[in-house]
Design an enzyme around this catalytic site. Structure first.
Site, mmCIF file in Angstrom:
data_model
loop_
_atom_site.group_PDB
_atom_site.id
_atom_site.type_symbol
_atom_site.label_atom_id
_atom_site.label_comp_id
_atom_site.label_asym_id
_atom_site.label_seq_id
_atom_site.Cartn_x
_atom_site.Cartn_y
_atom_site.Cartn_z
ATOM 1 N N SER A 169 53.739 33.193 23.542
ATOM 2 C CA SER A 169 52.861 32.350 24.615
ATOM 3 C C SER A 169 51.393 32.946 24.602
ATOM 4 O O SER A 169 50.372 32.016 25.315
ATOM 5 C CB SER A 169 53.348 32.198 25.995
ATOM 6 O OG SER A 169 53.330 33.521 26.463
ATOM 7 N N LYS A 206 53.665 31.305 35.957
ATOM 8 C CA LYS A 206 52.253 31.628 35.354
ATOM 9 C C LYS A 206 51.274 30.825 36.167
ATOM 10 O O LYS A 206 50.068 31.394 36.512
ATOM 11 C CB LYS A 206 52.146 30.838 33.942
ATOM 12 C CG LYS A 206 53.173 31.832 33.023
ATOM 13 C CD LYS A 206 53.055 31.340 31.682
ATOM 14 C CE LYS A 206 54.102 31.978 30.674
ATOM 15 N NZ LYS A 206 54.121 31.723 29.138
#
Length: 852
Positions: free
Chosen positions: A711, A754
């Site tokens: 990511s 996140k």
């Protein structure tokens, strides 16, 4: 000389007289007279698994016709025979090469017919002989053999060895009951060393191979030394046998003594009218079994074990083991259960009163209660798995669920458990065996339907003692746990009425088969507003009570709590927040206990006074727009984090280095990002030769923390583009996503954590893969409203959002500009050199042409 079993008991006198007569016959047979070369010629008698020594008398059995003919020939001529042992006893018709070359000259007595048709005779060994040649093979073998003369001198060494042999032989006779004492007396009267050695070997009777070795040894002293080794080995074995026999005899004597004393004790108790206490105890156990509501199989096993117990003596070591087993059967809850409170409104009130937020978990529990209310006999219980960072209320919510249902709450921590026996128990064959922790906890609960919390299921370990996670497969499977089998109990136990709830920080370490049996409910990290509410509702009142400040007017202002959350804690849960609130309460409690003035309103200034300098700073305040530095939002098992990515360019040879304890997946993401940048070099006004003259160093700060995953690919690519183009990356932009070689952005996981991390860190914009927009439904509305969330599909869209529109920073482009100018000068020099070379070759070719 030794075992003569040819006569029946009661005929000793007749046998003794017959044996004496036959021995006299043997003595009357003269030795064969050797010729001038010391060679005698006699019939040969092959022996199977038998070795006869000189001077020794032994019985033999004759089965072969050739052997019988040889003996008859010798007796007819009043002659001795030569006894040779076969190399292979299985050979029925031996040839000369099948016999050992050294044998014994022996006299054969009168033949006796045996009941089985064979013949027997007594033989006496005379002298050792060595075969020279065979003179006849049929109908029996005949050979010439040289007589071996043995030394009969007894020097000091020989005398000492003979005494050692006699001493060891005496010891063997004393320890071995099968050896007659007369054998030792006979040995004492032997003066020849070779004769003594042969007599001891015949008496001890070692293996045929060893006897052959002794027969082949001609030197008497060497033979005596070998006899010493044989006797020493035999004495050691006999001593060990004697010790074993003595120990076994002492055990038998002790058991007999204990039995006699117990019988006396019973008689004394009977005379005193006390009765048999052991019998009374057995009857009490049977009464307990009858009074306990046990399943048929458990009742049958308990009665069977009590019956075994009654047949043992109270002092038997197995009594304690059996008694513990029966007690476990009787103490376990088999049918006792509590009645569930299936009032949905009541359960909702308890959950809301004791916990703030966590809508998914509360909704799932209320659904379970509603279904049980509509179908009370529904047997299948859900297996829930609460997954989230530490301090988010997983364990305490389990306690609240138990309170709402009216069930007993029991908890089992699985952190660090590595032994399968911790779950299933030990076999009863082991000393100190116990049931596994599952049944131990059920005994502590006292009901068959508690709320059973298996804490930290992701911390299970595996080693040589088994896999406890595999043992939990049966426990957490509604299709199997109605008949859970514990190794200690060995009786099916019903766990189907138990409501199992497991907790974990991370599902990655849970085996797939085990995870598939559980319904995962995620516990996300709290945003700042949720932490403020939790602190006001739960944490502050609890800390005031624990520190003796209940009933006071002490309050925390919202700004003070916000300062604690932002500058003294950095977590997804609220555990550290409560710890910091507790520190402030303890300082106020100390001032109150000392009679000093103490504040009643905690303000931001008071927070810094009590807690010291801030531990964390507002990242937005300390950062600025920079070239080559981009911000990634990452996910860990403890919640979301922000992670800066730094890129530095140096003059070099085109090497790529990435540091910060990153994993292989993140390294591959960096390679993919660099390949994408090189493929788009023209779009960014970069020359391909530039990549061969620049070393790239990518660093992920907090190098001691391991990092991995795809990511960060978007963030690394953004930082690379910024470093090569000189354009700044906006400080308030966070991003996540996996990049492909063509610049496409692929979805990633952990979106909720996140986004919350970006909100907590004060970022304004979050760049997400477009296919992850569906995951925003789990993000609190306040975080979605305060953040600008940009969905992207291509890397160009990320660069438009993340890079500043201001002109590139010249100081960051000096290195690249200089390298490109040097590259241009090198190309100009190469072109000039090439042009001159071409002109020179053109002139040379013109001069060499014909007619020039």
């Amino acid at each position: 000389m030794r075992d003569f079993d040819w006569y029946s008991r009661g005929q000793e006198e007749e046998f003794g007289e017959a044996l004496h007569q036959r021995t006299e016959e043997l003595y009357r047979v003269p030795d064969s007279i050797p010729d001038e070369n010391g060679v005698i010629e006699c019939p040969v008698l092959p022996l199977r698994d038998l070795v006869v020594f000189p001077h020794m008398i032994s019985p033999i059995f004759i089965e072969r016709e050739s052997s019988l003919a040889a003996i008859e020939e010798a007796q007819l001529l009043d002659q001795t025979v030569i006894a040779l042992t076969q190399r292979d006893p299985e050979v029925d018709d031996p040839n000369p090469e099948d016999l050992w070359p050294i044998g014994v000259e022996m006299a054969v007595g009168r033949l006796l017919e045996m009941p089985d048709g064979s013949s027997s005779a007594l033989v006496q060994g005379r002298r050792r002989v060595q075969v020279v040649e065979f003179t006849q093979l049929h109908p029996f073998m005949k050979a010439r053999a040289r007589v071996i003369d043995e030394s009969r001198e007894v020097d000091r060494q020989t005398d000492a060895t003979m005494r050692t042999v006699l001493e060891l032989f005496k010891k063997c006779v004393e320890l071995n009951r099968s050896l007659p004492e007369e054998a030792y007396l006979y040995a004492l009267n032997i003066a020849e060393p070779g004769w003594l050695a042969d007599m001891v070997v015949t008496t001890i009777a070692p293996s045929v191979k060893e006897r052959l070795e002794f027969l082949m040894t001609v030197d008497p002293l060497v033979r005596l030394n070998k006899v010493v080794s044989l006797l020493a080995r035999e004495a050691d074995v006999l001593e060990l046998e004697d010790k074993i026999h003595s120990r076994a005899q002492s055990e038998v004597d002790r058991s007999q003594r204990e039995y006699y004393l117990r019988e006396q004790m019973k008689a004394i108790q009977s005379e005193l009218g006390e009765g048999d206490l052991w019998t009374q105890e057995i009857e009490d156990l049977k009464a307990r079994i009858e009074a306990t509501d046990l399943p048929p199989e458990a009742r049958e096993r308990a009665l069977k074990e009590v019956e075994r117990l009654s047949q043992m003596t109270p002092m038997s070591p197995e009594v304690g083991i059996l008694r513990s087993y029966i007690d476990w059967i009787l103490d376990l809850p088999w049918t006792q259960q509590t009645e569930d409170n299936l009032d949905v409104k009541h359960a909702a009130e308890i959950l809301e009163r004791e916990h703030y937020g966590l809508p998914k978990a509360k909704e799932r529990i209320l659904e379970y209660i509603a279904v049980r209310n509509l179908k009370p006999k529904r047997m299948r219980q859900p297996i829930l798995c609460f997954v989230g960072p530490p301090g988010t209320g997983k364990t305490s919510l389990g306690q609240s669920i138990a309170n709402a249902l009216g069930r007993k709450f029991v908890r089992l921590s699985l952190g660090g458990v590595r032994d399968e026996a911790e779950i299933r128990g030990h076999r009863r064959t082991y000393i100190g065996a116990l049931p596994g922790r599952i049944l131990q906890t059920m005994k502590r609960a006292g009901t068959v339907n508690p709320l059973f919390m298996l804490d930290e299921i992701d911390k299970l370990g595996t080693d040589f003692r088994g896999d406890p996670a595999a043992a939990l497969l049966e426990v957490l499977d509604p299709e199997q746990n109605y008949a859970f089998s514990d190794h200690y109990l060995e009786i099916p136990y019903d766990l189907s009425k138990v409501l199992f709830i497991t907790t974990a920080n991370y599902t990655g370490t849970i085996p797939p088969a085990l995870l598939d049996r559980m319904e995962v409910i995620e516990f996300p990290g709290y945003i700042e507003e949720e932490k403020l509410e939790i602190a006001q509702r739960f944490l502050i009142p609890r800390q005031l009570e624990e520190n003796g400040l209940e009933g006071t007017q002490i309050r925390f202002t919202p700004s003070a709590l916000t300062k604690i959350i932002r500058e003294y804690t950095y977590e997804a849960g609220v555990r550290n927040l409560e710890r910091e609130i507790g520190r402030i309460c303890r300082k106020i409690a100390r001032a109150k206990a000392e009679g000093k003035r103490h504040p009643t309103l905690v303000t931001p200034n008071l927070v810094e006074k009590y807690l010291g300098p801030p531990q964390f700073y507002n990242l937005e305040a300390e950062r600025k727009n920079e070239v080559g530095v981009a911000t990634a939002v990452a996910w860990t098992e403890y919640g979301g984090e922000i992670m800066p990515v730094e890129v530095l360019l140096m003059e070099g040879k085109g090497n790529l280095q990435i540091t910060g304890q990153v994993g292989s997946v993140m390294q591959e993401s960096a390679q993919a990002a660099l390949s994408y940048l090189r493929s788009r070099a023209e779009d960014f006004n970069l020359k391909m030769s530039l990549f061969e003259k620049v070393d790239i160093h990518i660093h992920i700060p907090e190098g001691s923390v391991p990092k991995d995953g795809p990511s960060a690919g978007v963030t690394i690519c953004t930082a690379l583009v910024s470093a090569f183009t000189g354009r700044e990356v906006l400080k308030d932009v966070g991003m996540t996503g996996e990049i492909t070689l063509r610049g496409r952005i692929l979805p990633v996981g952990g979106i909720r954590e996140k986004v919350l991390a970006a909100h907590r860190a004060g970022l304004k914009t979050v760049v997400l893969p477009k296919r992850n927009m569906k995951d925003l439904i789990d993000v609190p509305k306040k975080a979605r409203d305060e953040l600008k969330i940009v969905p992207v599909e291509e890397m160009d869209q990320v660069l438009q959002v993340a890079l500043s529109t201001a002109p590139p920073k010249r100081k960051h482009l000096r290195l690249l500009k200089r390298l490109m100018e040097e590259d241009q000068e090198e190309k100009s020099e190469e072109e000039t050199t090439a042009r001159r070379t071409y002109t020179r070759r053109k002139v040379q070719s013109t001069v060499t042409q014909p007619g020039a």
